[in-house]
Each structure stands twice: as structure tokens, then as C-alpha cells.
Design an enzyme around this catalytic site. Structure first.
Site, short mmCIF file in Angstrom:
data_model
loop_
_atom_site.label_atom_id
_atom_site.label_comp_id
_atom_site.label_asym_id
_atom_site.label_seq_id
_atom_site.Cartn_x
_atom_site.Cartn_y
_atom_site.Cartn_z
NE ARG A 140 -2.53 0.61 3.57
CZ ARG A 140 -1.89 1.26 4.56
NH1 ARG A 140 -1.53 2.53 4.40
NH2 ARG A 140 -1.62 0.65 5.69
CE1 TYR B 91 -15.71 10.44 -18.02
CE2 TYR B 91 -14.57 10.60 -15.91
CZ TYR B 91 -15.36 9.89 -16.79
OH TYR B 91 -15.80 8.65 -16.46
CG ASP C 228 -7.61 15.25 -17.13
OD1 ASP C 228 -6.89 14.62 -17.94
OD2 ASP C 228 -8.60 14.74 -16.57
CE LYS D 73 -10.77 6.85 -20.36
NZ LYS D 73 -10.74 6.84 -18.90
#
Length: 389
Positions: A59, A111, A182, A207
């Protein structure tokens, strides 16, 4: 010697320490493996009390994730990168930098998942937002005493509005606030916002970076040690770090990023120009077209125009018919993979965005979004031609 972006997609540059030592340390010392190993482990044994191998618990950090973060960091020219379980996990973590009562200026055409997060989670937590078309409006007039950041996409999703990153960065620095960009649509192959003055870059690694529609991932890249320290604490505390196997998938995808982006962009321009000739198409929005309002800005701040094309048909029924009739092109909600996808923002990516805002941004029921893949451009045009009949 600095490596080109194409080479950086395949090879991690040697550190300054390695170069100073004569470059004797191999880039990968895992038995000569060219494919970085998947460290599929949750925890690590300690040599002794107070000693560590450098990894304690996955983690906090995992060797495979660390390698991926180094690669993305070097592609975006940052100080550090953070790999998370999805693009939305990355943006959610980023919002933990802000406190109740603080204010952000955000682009109105983002988005849909980002808008949903801001409106339903971040606002609930006391963060305030002002929406603006950051490509045309005077952002400086919107800055308040509590403003801590400006958040933009460029080009925006899905209306492809282009914002001058360097200009907004100048405004942000004058007011001592952060600029967050972004960069999902362009990828670091075509655009590097940190080099233009941004403080933080966000990616949906699902993406173009991963590029094969086979995994989810998100990234934050920063260029200051102060932000690095804050986000290292937050990522280990909130626990949304990317898994080892998914990290390996993205590492593999990045190796072909340059080839994929170049091929997809070349086809996108051909398709955009072809769409302009179709009677059933009323508008084509692609920043690589000279008539696009952001064309000159893109020429200045980017090395290309990307692979995303938005267009409108003459009726809603025609748009729905195209979605039903495409064969080679897949009607699916994503982008950036090797396969060409067509998306209907009204019911998919932006379904949770209030209709009033959708229409204000130009997302009509006749709007379609193409993510161009690496197939032959002629084959894609032939599929669109039969679908538009």
C-alpha cells in the site's frame, strides 16, 4: 545526453547518480529481464529491527508501481508521480489537498466523472467551485481570497476547447495558486503541462498511457517537493495505489505510446477532414483543423493534436443510427485504446452532468465523440460512411 520522448517510452533514463558513477549500474538488474518483473506481494520481510529493503508494504509502495511512476514522471518532466487505481482515484486523492471553505476555479467542460465528483463529493466536503470556460473567459476576475487552484483540461472532454496553459499558469503564479491540468487527451507524448508552468498533471492512465483497454489506472505528476511530500502521505493513508499487475500492464502499454499516438493522430486528421464533407454532419471539432479556435495555441504548446474527434449530426436520430450501425468502430464508453471507439456523451460520459450544463457546453443529443485507434484510416472512414447513410 537527454533522450527523446520516443526513447523514454521504452527506456528509463539513468539518474544523475548513475551517470556520475560512470553508468555502471544497469537500468534493470532483475536477472537481465527486459520486462520489469511483477512484484505480486503485499508485504516484505525486514532484515532486522530498524532495517528495511526499501519496501515494507505494497500500500505504501511496490517495486513494479515504483518503476511505472518513474517512467511517467520522466515523460511529464516532474519531480514525482503517483500511480492510482483509476483516473477518478487520482482526482479524488488530489482533492484531499484542499480544506473545507477553500475555492477552485474549474473548466465548465470537463469529463462527466470529474464534474460528478466535484458536485457530489468534493462540494459535500466543503470545497467550493466556480465553473468557467477557461479557454475564453477572464479567469483572473473569478479569483477569490479563498481560491487555491485552477483546474483545466485542454483540449476539453468532449468539446475540444483549448486553453493556453502558459497564460493560465502566469495568472496562477501571480496569485500564488495551483494550476492543475488533466492531460489525458494529449498524453505526455504530445503535451507536457509542467513545462508550460502547471504545478500538477493528472492522467486517466486507462486511456492512452495503457492504450489497450485492458486495465484501469490514474496518475498525478507534480513538480515541487512540497506537493510530493503531501501526496506521498495521502496515497499511503488513503490506500488507492495501483496494483502490481496493473502497473505492469501500463508499463507494457507505454512502450508503444509514441507509435500509437502518432498513428492515431494521423488517422484522426484524415477522418476529421472526411467528416467535414458529409451532408449528415453539421460540425466537426478537432484541434488539428486550422479553423479550430485553439489551433494556433496547440501549435505553440503541443507537439501534435491528439486522436479525439467530436462531431455533430444533423439530427438526434441520425446520431443514434450511427451508434447502431457502426461495425468496425465500437460503441463504447472509453478512449485511448488501439481500437477506435465512438461514444454518446449524453447518455454515457456526461450522463450525470445536468442537462442545462451539457447544452451550455455544446453537448447536444446529436453530439458524438470518436477516439481514433490504430486501424487503417480508410477502413474507419468506410465504416463511418455506411453508418451515416
Amino acid at each position: 545526453m537527454a533522450l527523446s520522448v520516443e526513447t523514454k517510452c521504452v527506456h528509463l533514463e539513468k539518474s544523475q547518480e548513475e551517470t556520475a558513477a560512470g553508468g555502471t549500474k544497469p537500468a534493470c538488474n532483475h536477472y537481465g529481464s527486459l520486462s520489469f518483473p511483477i512484484y505480486q506481494t503485499a508485504t516484505y520481510a525486514h532484515p532486522a529491527v530498524g532495517q528495511s529493503t526499501g519496501f515494507d508494504y505494497s500500500r505504501l509502495q511496490n517495486p513494479t508501481r515504483e518503476q511505472l511512476e518513474k517512467v511517467v514522471c520522466q515523460l511529464e518532466h516532474g519531480v514525482d508521480a503517483f500511480a492510482l487505481s483509476s483516473g477518478m482515484a487520482a482526482i479524488t486523492l488530489l482533492m484531499e489537498l484542499f480544506k473545507p471553505g477553500e475555492h477552485l476555479i474549474v473548466d465548465s467542460d470537463l469529463y462527466g466523472g470529474t464534474i460528478r465528483l466535484f458536485d457530489n463529493v468534493s462540494a459535500k466536503n466543503g470545497i467550493r467551485f466556480t465553473r468557467a470556460n477557461c479557454s475564453t473567459e477572464d479567469i483572473e476576475k473569478l479569483i477569490q481570497p479563498e481560491t487555491k487552484a485552477i483546474y483545466i483540461e485542454t483540449p476539453t472532454n468532449p468539446m475540444m476547447n483549448v486553453t493556453d496553459i502558459a497564460l493560465v499558469a502566469k495568472i496562477a503564479k501571480q496569485h500564488k495558486i495551483l494550476l492543475i491540468v488533466d492531460n489525458t487527451f494529449m498524453s505526455p507524448y504530445f503535451q507536457n503541462p509542467l513545462e508550460l508552468g502547471a504545478d500538477i498533471v493528472v492522467h486517466s492512465g486507462t486511456k492512452f498511457l495503457a492504450g489497450h483497454n485492458d486495465t484501469l489506472a490514474g496518475f498525478i505528476v507534480v513538480k515541487s517537493s512540497e506537493l510530493q511530500e503531501k501526496l506521498r502521505f495521502l496515497i499511503k493513508t488513503t490506500g488507492a495505489g495501483l496494483s502490481a499487475f496493473d502497473s505492469w500492464l501500463v508499463l507494457r502499454g507505454i512502450k508503444t505510446l509514441a507509435l500509437r499516438m502518432q498513428k492515431a493522430q494521423d488517422s484522426a486528421l484524415k477522418i476529421a477532414n472526411w467528416l467535414k464533407t458529409q451532408n449528415a454532419v453539421t460540425s466537426v471539432i478537432y484541434p488539428g483543423l486550422k479553423e479550430h479556435q485553439g489551433y494556433n495555441i496547440m501549435k505553440k504548446q503541443s507537439r501534435g493534436f491528439g486522436a479525439m474527434v467530436t462531431f455533430r449530426t444533423n439530427t438526434t436520430q441520425k446520431a443514434l443510427s450511427v451508434l447502431e450501425k457502426v461495425n468496425l468502430i465500437k460503441y463504447a464508453e472509453s478512449l485511448g485504446g488501439v481500437e477506435t471507439l465512438i461514444t454518446y456523451p449524453t447518455t454515457q460520459t456526461h450522463a450525470d452532468v445536468p442537462e442545462e450544463l451539457r447544452l451550455k457546453n455544446g453537448i447536444t443529443p446529436a453530439t458524438l465523440r470518436l477516439s481514433v485507434g490504430i486501424e487503417n484510416a480508410g477502413d474507419l472512414i468506410a465504416d463511418l460512411e455506411q453508418a451515416l447513410k
